[in-house]
Design an enzyme around this catalytic site. Structure first.
Site: not given
Length: 386
Positions: A221, A123, A32-34, A159, A121, A170
């Site tokens: 984020y 995830g 996650e967030h990598t 995005e 919303g 994603d």
């Protein structure tokens, strides 16, 4: 079935037999967030998705209608002009059309009705499914093929245009997913491979905390992304070849600990250790070691809670409750953070009793009714039917 409802609506309102495109949502097992730190991720596409019913309309306009709780119809001229609209989803389509026009892509008039069963919303990356599925649908109507890699880049750019500075995880998960497999992606060079999920006797379940998140402009984020960039900038002064946190070690963090904000250090440490959790998860899935998979899920969650600080008290409660239930091997918050769902690995023979106990205790502690969804790993964006 969502797709049948959309097909019926399309035929009734547009008098044509549409092509149906399915764009799946995605889960992320770990990592996650990598992605925006050029690290490792391990997502998978799922059965839940967004369906697009589309057909050419031989006009100079792209007409889009949402089959959602708050329906709205938007029309874009092929030059990108449009009337004012209220829906947030319209911004995604606007951005995509503007990008395609700027790249001289040969747009053709089409009618599009979309809807799906991805909880917004939660995830599950509904925005990536929306963008990738719509771009793929455009290629089918316009007749000019775009590679899946190119579709991912356009979706990411869309995005970015509306304010979320996301990576490519994603989009790649939505486009390249494969049934029964996790999708390993190296976000540095975008090489990828499939990791079989060998966990017979265990089930994946998503539990929605019903705390909604919205990753928007100037969001938390983006603040965390800045923290990561601050670390890279500082390390680069002594190690010029460093380009991202992918190249930074725990020793490097220690060397700059007196020169940079402690919060930035803590966040960078999370990213470096999360990359290692991805490597461990790949081995555990391949070996079918469910216990280790569960351990990694729990470890990853508490790192997000205490180091990256992107969970909520409700999500922490869900994970803690699961740690005390015999049938739950592990769970963690999934997605960008600040709301959404936990992904849970549960022993199939104890599935219903475990879920029931989890939801009951969560309601007792938070007064919130959580929802759950059984997850099945499915293929990426595809033509679903004619």
């Amino acid at each position: 079935m969502v797709d049948k409802t959309i097909i019926s609506f399309f035929k009734e309102n547009y008098n044509d037999n549409p092509l149906i495109i399915k764009a799946p949502g995605r889960i992320n097992l770990i990592g996650e967030h990598t992605d925006y730190n050029k690290g490792f991720v391990l997502p998978a596409s799922i059965e839940k998705g967004i369906y697009f019913a589309v057909s050419a309309n031989n006009s100079e306009a792209i007409r889009i209608e949402a089959f959602l709780s708050q329906p709205e119809k938007i029309e874009f001229a092929l030059n990108g002009t449009h009337k004012e609209f209220n829906s947030f989803w319209g911004n995604y389509f606007k951005a995509i059309i503007e990008i395609l026009i700027s790249e001289n892509y040969p747009l053709k008039g089409m009618d599009c009705v979309f809807g799906g069963d991805i909880p917004i919303g939660s995830g599950l990356s509904s925005s990536a499914a929306l963008c990738c599925g719509f771009i793929y649908a455009i290629t089918k109507i316009s007749g000019k093929k775009l590679s899946r890699e190119k579709i991912a880049l356009i979706a990411q750019k869309a995005e970015h245009k509306i304010g979320l500075n996301c990576g490519l995880m994603d989009q790649y998960a939505v486009l390249f997913g494969k049934k029964g497999n996790a999708f390993f992606l190296d976000c540095n060079d975008l090489t990828h491979s499939y990791i079989p999920i060998n966990l017979n006797g265990y089930s994946w379940v998503l539990v929605n905390s019903n705390i909604k998140h919205n990753l928007a402009v100037d969001s938390e984020y983006n603040k965390r992304r800045i923290s990561c960039e601050n670390i890279v900038k500082e390390v680069k002064l002594s190690k010029p070849n460093v380009c991202s946190l992918r190249d930074v070690t725990l020793k490097d963090l220690n060397n700059i600990s007196d020169k940079i904000d402690a919060i930035d250090i803590k966040r960078a440490k999370y990213i470096i250790e999360e990359n290692e959790r991805v490597r461990r998860m790949m081995k555990a899935l391949t070996k079918g070691d469910a216990q280790e998979v569960g351990n990694i899920l729990n470890e990853g969650h508490w790192a997000m809670s205490t180091q990256y600080e992107i969970t909520t008290s409700e999500l922490d409660a869900l994970v803690k409750i699961g740690e005390n239930l015999e049938g739950v091997l592990g769970s963690r918050m999934m997605g960008g953070g600040f709301g959404g769902c936990t992904i849970n690995l549960i022993q199939t023979s104890k599935l219903e009793s475990s879920i029931s106990s989890l939801l009951e205790e969560y309601k007792s502690q938070t007064s919130i009714d959580a929802e759950y969804y059984h997850l099945a790993i499915d293929d990426g964006v595809k033509v679903y039917s004619n």
